[in-house]
Design an enzyme around this catalytic site. Sequence first.
Site, short mmCIF file in Angstrom:
data_model
loop_
_atom_site.label_atom_id
_atom_site.label_comp_id
_atom_site.label_asym_id
_atom_site.label_seq_id
_atom_site.Cartn_x
_atom_site.Cartn_y
_atom_site.Cartn_z
N ASN A 208 0.85 -1.19 0.00
CA ASN A 208 0.00 0.00 0.00
C ASN A 208 0.89 1.24 0.00
O ASN A 208 2.11 1.14 0.00
CB ASN A 208 -0.96 -0.02 1.20
N ALA A 272 1.22 1.86 11.64
CA ALA A 272 1.44 1.11 10.39
C ALA A 272 0.15 0.93 9.61
O ALA A 272 -0.93 0.77 10.18
CB ALA A 272 2.05 -0.24 10.72
N LYS A 340 -11.81 -1.82 17.92
CA LYS A 340 -10.45 -2.35 18.11
C LYS A 340 -9.99 -2.26 19.56
O LYS A 340 -8.90 -2.73 19.87
CB LYS A 340 -9.48 -1.60 17.20
N1 CTP Z 1 -4.12 -2.33 12.16
C1 CTP Z 1 -3.42 -3.37 12.71
N2 CTP Z 1 -3.46 -4.59 12.12
C2 CTP Z 1 -4.19 -4.81 11.02
C3 CTP Z 1 -4.92 -3.75 10.45
C4 CTP Z 1 -4.85 -2.51 11.05
O1 CTP Z 1 -2.75 -3.18 13.73
N3 CTP Z 1 -4.21 -6.01 10.48
C5 CTP Z 1 -4.11 -1.02 12.84
C6 CTP Z 1 -3.40 0.08 12.10
O2 CTP Z 1 -2.03 0.14 12.47
C7 CTP Z 1 -4.16 1.30 12.57
C8 CTP Z 1 -5.56 0.79 12.80
O3 CTP Z 1 -5.44 -0.62 12.97
O4 CTP Z 1 -3.69 1.76 13.82
C9 CTP Z 1 -6.56 1.09 11.75
O5 CTP Z 1 -6.26 0.46 10.56
P1 CTP Z 1 -7.32 0.39 9.36
O6 CTP Z 1 -6.63 -0.23 8.20
O7 CTP Z 1 -7.95 1.73 9.17
O8 CTP Z 1 -8.39 -0.57 10.00
P2 CTP Z 1 -9.18 -1.73 9.34
O9 CTP Z 1 -9.51 -2.66 10.43
O10 CTP Z 1 -8.40 -2.29 8.23
O11 CTP Z 1 -10.48 -1.04 8.84
P3 CTP Z 1 -11.00 -0.79 7.35
O12 CTP Z 1 -12.00 -1.82 7.15
O13 CTP Z 1 -11.54 0.59 7.41
O14 CTP Z 1 -9.81 -0.93 6.45
#
Ligand code: CTP
Length: 393
Positions: A208, A272, A340
């Site tokens: 990404n 991240a 979360k």
């Molecule tokens: N994050 C994480 N592990 C993952 C995905 C996300 O620790 N597998 C953490 C990121 O570091 C950030 C937060 O979660 O602090 C939000 O990430 P985001 O990608 O916006 O959350 P998603 O759960 O992927 O939500 P979306 O469906 O909106 O992508």
Amino acid sequence: MNGRTILLIVGGGIAAYKALELVRALRREGVRVLPVLTEGGAHFITPLSLSALAEETVRTSLWDLEDEATMGHIALSRAADLILVLPATADLMARAATGQAGDLATTLLLATDTPVMMAPAMNVRMWQHPATVANVATLKARGVEIIPPDTGPMACGETGPGRLPEIPAVMAALARHFGRAGALAGKHVLVTAGPTHEPIDPVRYIANRSSGKQGFAIAGALAAAGARVSLVAGPVSLATPAGVTRIDVETAREMAAACEAALPADAAVMVAAVADWRTEAAAAKHKKAPGEGPPALTLTENPDILASIAAHARRPRLVIGFAAETGDLIAKASAKRLRKGADWLVANDVSEGVFGADENHVHLITAHGHQDWGPASKASIAARLVQEIADAL
Ligand code: CTP
């Protein structure tokens, strides 16, 4: 600032005379000043006036045997709590950015892990030249704190940014630096930054657009505040900020394992952009076979590192997540904070295109509501977040 030691490098610019005023102000505050005058600087002020005001020997040369006997350049760079370059000329910054060590000033800057501040001062066109802009960006990325120049009429007759700020403004920047220092002493903070790469086969991967800049800025600011920082970094091309322990990883699962191994921590800042999905990596490179069409990739969900750290038996006292959303920012980010289990969420709207930029516009979302921090540099967002973390811990 009383009792601190500042190694002051005076560069060769018309603003060098202001360094004398600064030395007086610092001495009044009880700061020990170790002065270094570059060859250019000595064209503008004399070693005698600098040493008289600093009440210290002025170092000018890398080849001064007497100084090497009393305090060599390595010891000199370690003796200070801060190295301040004032004025920082375009030439001195260019040489520092490229790691040159041809004179005492650049050798000191290369041989140190002491925090460095620079107060640039130069003609507006030199300041705005892409070469200087790139050099300043390089220095900032390596953790050098830049005191931005003022805008106004210059000695050369032109008007614009490039003037050395007035001495009270420099003193305020120094006081902020030292005030922050130590606020997080004794605390361990885990930071994640950058993207993750999820291999498809030995040559391809899912990635990404995360640059890692915001997470690295936060890690650097935490270290400057005295925290012990474990920075778990995905693949990025950024220099490690001063004082930070960096653990390089590639995939989300490696990042999750590195975070787990870094616990216990007092706070976790998960910046991240973790890939949500991975695919089973093929052992051999996918080849185009006539008539077979593209390979089908089956996606599997990656572990949610933020959620698992927030639910961990050794949960850090303060868990902070980041959220990049497109539209309906506050509602989506508030729901994400709860989902979360994070204490705070720093949210931004990426429809404005911040990837790789030095600027960001974030909102801080907590159990008590949300604050709009407005557009700001990633460095100042980092500084503000570190201040909030220090208050909370
Ligand atoms: N994050 C994480 N592990 C993952 C995905 C996300 O620790 N597998 C953490 C990121 O570091 C950030 C937060 O979660 O602090 C939000 O990430 P985001 O990608 O916006 O959350 P998603 O759960 O992927 O939500 P979306 O469906 O909106 O992508």
